[in-house]
Design a protein around this motif. Structure first.
Motif, PDB file in Angstrom:
ATOM      1  N   LEU A  21      56.343   4.029 -22.948  1.00 39.42           N
ATOM      2  CA  LEU A  21      56.785   4.571 -24.229  1.00 39.42           C
ATOM      3  C   LEU A  21      56.114   3.869 -25.405  1.00 39.42           C
ATOM      4  O   LEU A  21      55.779   4.512 -26.405  1.00 39.42           O
ATOM      5  CB  LEU A  21      58.308   4.470 -24.343  1.00 39.42           C
ATOM      6  N   ASN A  22      55.886   2.574 -25.299  1.00 38.28           N
ATOM      7  CA  ASN A  22      55.201   1.852 -26.373  1.00 38.28           C
ATOM      8  C   ASN A  22      53.768   2.320 -26.543  1.00 38.28           C
ATOM      9  O   ASN A  22      53.250   2.350 -27.665  1.00 38.28           O
ATOM     10  CB  ASN A  22      55.255   0.341 -26.143  1.00 38.28           C
ATOM     11  N   ALA A  23      53.103   2.689 -25.453  1.00 41.34           N
ATOM     12  CA  ALA A  23      51.736   3.213 -25.554  1.00 41.34           C
ATOM     13  C   ALA A  23      51.730   4.512 -26.369  1.00 41.34           C
ATOM     14  O   ALA A  23      50.869   4.711 -27.237  1.00 41.34           O
ATOM     15  CB  ALA A  23      51.147   3.442 -24.162  1.00 41.34           C
ATOM     16  N   LEU A  24      52.694   5.378 -26.116  1.00 39.37           N
ATOM     17  CA  LEU A  24      52.796   6.620 -26.888  1.00 39.37           C
ATOM     18  C   LEU A  24      53.168   6.321 -28.335  1.00 39.37           C
ATOM     19  O   LEU A  24      52.660   6.964 -29.264  1.00 39.37           O
ATOM     20  CB  LEU A  24      53.829   7.555 -26.250  1.00 39.37           C
ATOM     21  N   ASP A  25      54.042   5.358 -28.555  1.00 43.23           N
ATOM     22  CA  ASP A  25      54.442   4.968 -29.905  1.00 43.23           C
ATOM     23  C   ASP A  25      53.244   4.449 -30.698  1.00 43.23           C
ATOM     24  O   ASP A  25      53.056   4.795 -31.868  1.00 43.23           O
ATOM     25  CB  ASP A  25      55.537   3.913 -29.829  1.00 43.23           C
ATOM     26  N   LEU A  28      51.116   7.375 -31.627  1.00 43.69           N
ATOM     27  CA  LEU A  28      51.768   8.130 -32.690  1.00 43.69           C
ATOM     28  C   LEU A  28      51.581   7.442 -34.037  1.00 43.69           C
ATOM     29  O   LEU A  28      51.276   8.089 -35.047  1.00 43.69           O
ATOM     30  CB  LEU A  28      53.264   8.285 -32.379  1.00 43.69           C
ATOM     31  N   LEU A  29      51.707   6.134 -34.067  1.00 41.89           N
ATOM     32  CA  LEU A  29      51.535   5.377 -35.304  1.00 41.89           C
ATOM     33  C   LEU A  29      50.101   5.516 -35.826  1.00 41.89           C
ATOM     34  O   LEU A  29      49.890   5.722 -37.028  1.00 41.89           O
ATOM     35  CB  LEU A  29      51.893   3.910 -35.071  1.00 41.89           C
ATOM     36  N   ASP A  30      49.116   5.441 -34.934  1.00 40.53           N
ATOM     37  CA  ASP A  30      47.715   5.628 -35.335  1.00 40.53           C
ATOM     38  C   ASP A  30      47.494   7.004 -35.946  1.00 40.53           C
ATOM     39  O   ASP A  30      46.804   7.146 -36.961  1.00 40.53           O
ATOM     40  CB  ASP A  30      46.777   5.442 -34.140  1.00 40.53           C
ATOM     41  N   GLU A  31      48.075   8.014 -35.333  1.00 39.48           N
ATOM     42  CA  GLU A  31      47.916   9.387 -35.845  1.00 39.48           C
ATOM     43  C   GLU A  31      48.611   9.564 -37.188  1.00 39.48           C
ATOM     44  O   GLU A  31      48.096  10.268 -38.067  1.00 39.48           O
ATOM     45  CB  GLU A  31      48.446  10.386 -34.809  1.00 39.48           C
ATOM     46  N   MET A  32      49.720   8.904 -37.356  1.00 42.18           N
ATOM     47  CA  MET A  32      50.412   8.982 -38.643  1.00 42.18           C
ATOM     48  C   MET A  32      49.586   8.313 -39.731  1.00 42.18           C
ATOM     49  O   MET A  32      49.462   8.845 -40.832  1.00 42.18           O
ATOM     50  CB  MET A  32      51.787   8.335 -38.543  1.00 42.18           C
ATOM     51  N   GLU A  33      49.037   7.144 -39.405  1.00 40.99           N
ATOM     52  CA  GLU A  33      48.243   6.410 -40.394  1.00 40.99           C
ATOM     53  C   GLU A  33      46.988   7.177 -40.792  1.00 40.99           C
ATOM     54  O   GLU A  33      46.558   7.102 -41.937  1.00 40.99           O
ATOM     55  CB  GLU A  33      47.884   5.026 -39.860  1.00 40.99           C
ATOM     56  N   SER A  34      46.420   7.932 -39.856  1.00 41.33           N
ATOM     57  CA  SER A  34      45.205   8.688 -40.157  1.00 41.33           C
ATOM     58  C   SER A  34      45.510  10.074 -40.716  1.00 41.33           C
ATOM     59  O   SER A  34      44.613  10.785 -41.146  1.00 41.33           O
ATOM     60  CB  SER A  34      44.330   8.810 -38.904  1.00 41.33           C
ATOM     61  N   MET A  83      61.013   7.450 -41.776  1.00 42.44           N
ATOM     62  CA  MET A  83      61.901   6.760 -40.830  1.00 42.44           C
ATOM     63  C   MET A  83      61.372   5.385 -40.447  1.00 42.44           C
ATOM     64  O   MET A  83      62.134   4.518 -40.044  1.00 42.44           O
ATOM     65  CB  MET A  83      62.034   7.571 -39.531  1.00 42.44           C
ATOM     66  N   LEU A  84      60.072   5.210 -40.536  1.00 46.78           N
ATOM     67  CA  LEU A  84      59.438   4.006 -40.029  1.00 46.78           C
ATOM     68  C   LEU A  84      59.512   2.845 -41.006  1.00 46.78           C
ATOM     69  O   LEU A  84      59.508   3.024 -42.215  1.00 46.78           O
ATOM     70  CB  LEU A  84      57.962   4.272 -39.718  1.00 46.78           C
ATOM     71  N   THR A  85      59.468   1.666 -40.441  1.00 45.64           N
ATOM     72  CA  THR A  85      59.386   0.455 -41.252  1.00 45.64           C
ATOM     73  C   THR A  85      57.983  -0.136 -41.169  1.00 45.64           C
ATOM     74  O   THR A  85      57.741  -1.210 -41.673  1.00 45.64           O
ATOM     75  CB  THR A  85      60.388  -0.603 -40.753  1.00 45.64           C
ATOM     76  N   GLY A  86      57.070   0.552 -40.481  1.00 48.12           N
ATOM     77  CA  GLY A  86      55.703   0.067 -40.337  1.00 48.12           C
ATOM     78  C   GLY A  86      55.409  -0.477 -38.958  1.00 48.12           C
ATOM     79  O   GLY A  86      54.274  -0.760 -38.623  1.00 48.12           O
TER      80      GLY A  86
END
Length: 92
Positions: A21-25, A28-34, A83-86
């Motif tokens: 799950l952390n790998a997917l997270d 997801l974070l990389d895609e959000m940042e880009s 929702m995220l804190t970074g």
């Protein structure tokens, strides 16, 4: 760990599943940042599917404290950003 998927309910997950799950997270974070909306949608779906597949749903009438809350499948990139804190959706 008890995980809530917004709009769906709660799922109990064993700690052993957090590597996957952390790998997917992280993805997801990389895609959000880009700003990759298409990748974000695909990865959010994969993350939610993994939680559903690996976890055990709690009964609808159960109300356990959720240690983690994941966005609904139809959440926008911007809604999830808020929702995220970074650090991503999953605890380190």
């Amino acid at each position: 760990m008890i995980v809530r998927i917004m709009g769906e309910g709660q799922v109990k997950l064993a700690d052993e599943h957090f590597v996957e799950l952390n790998a997917l997270d992280d993805e997801l974070l990389d895609e959000m940042e880009s700003g990759d909306e298409e990748g974000f949608r695909r990865t959010l779906g994969a993350l939610l599917d993994a939680v559903r597949r690996l976890g055990t749903p709690l009964p609808d009438d159960a109300l356990e404290p959720s240690e983690l809350i994941l966005p609904a499948p139809d959440s926008s990139l911007e809604e999830v950003r808020e929702m995220l804190t970074g650090d991503g959706l999953l605890p380190g």
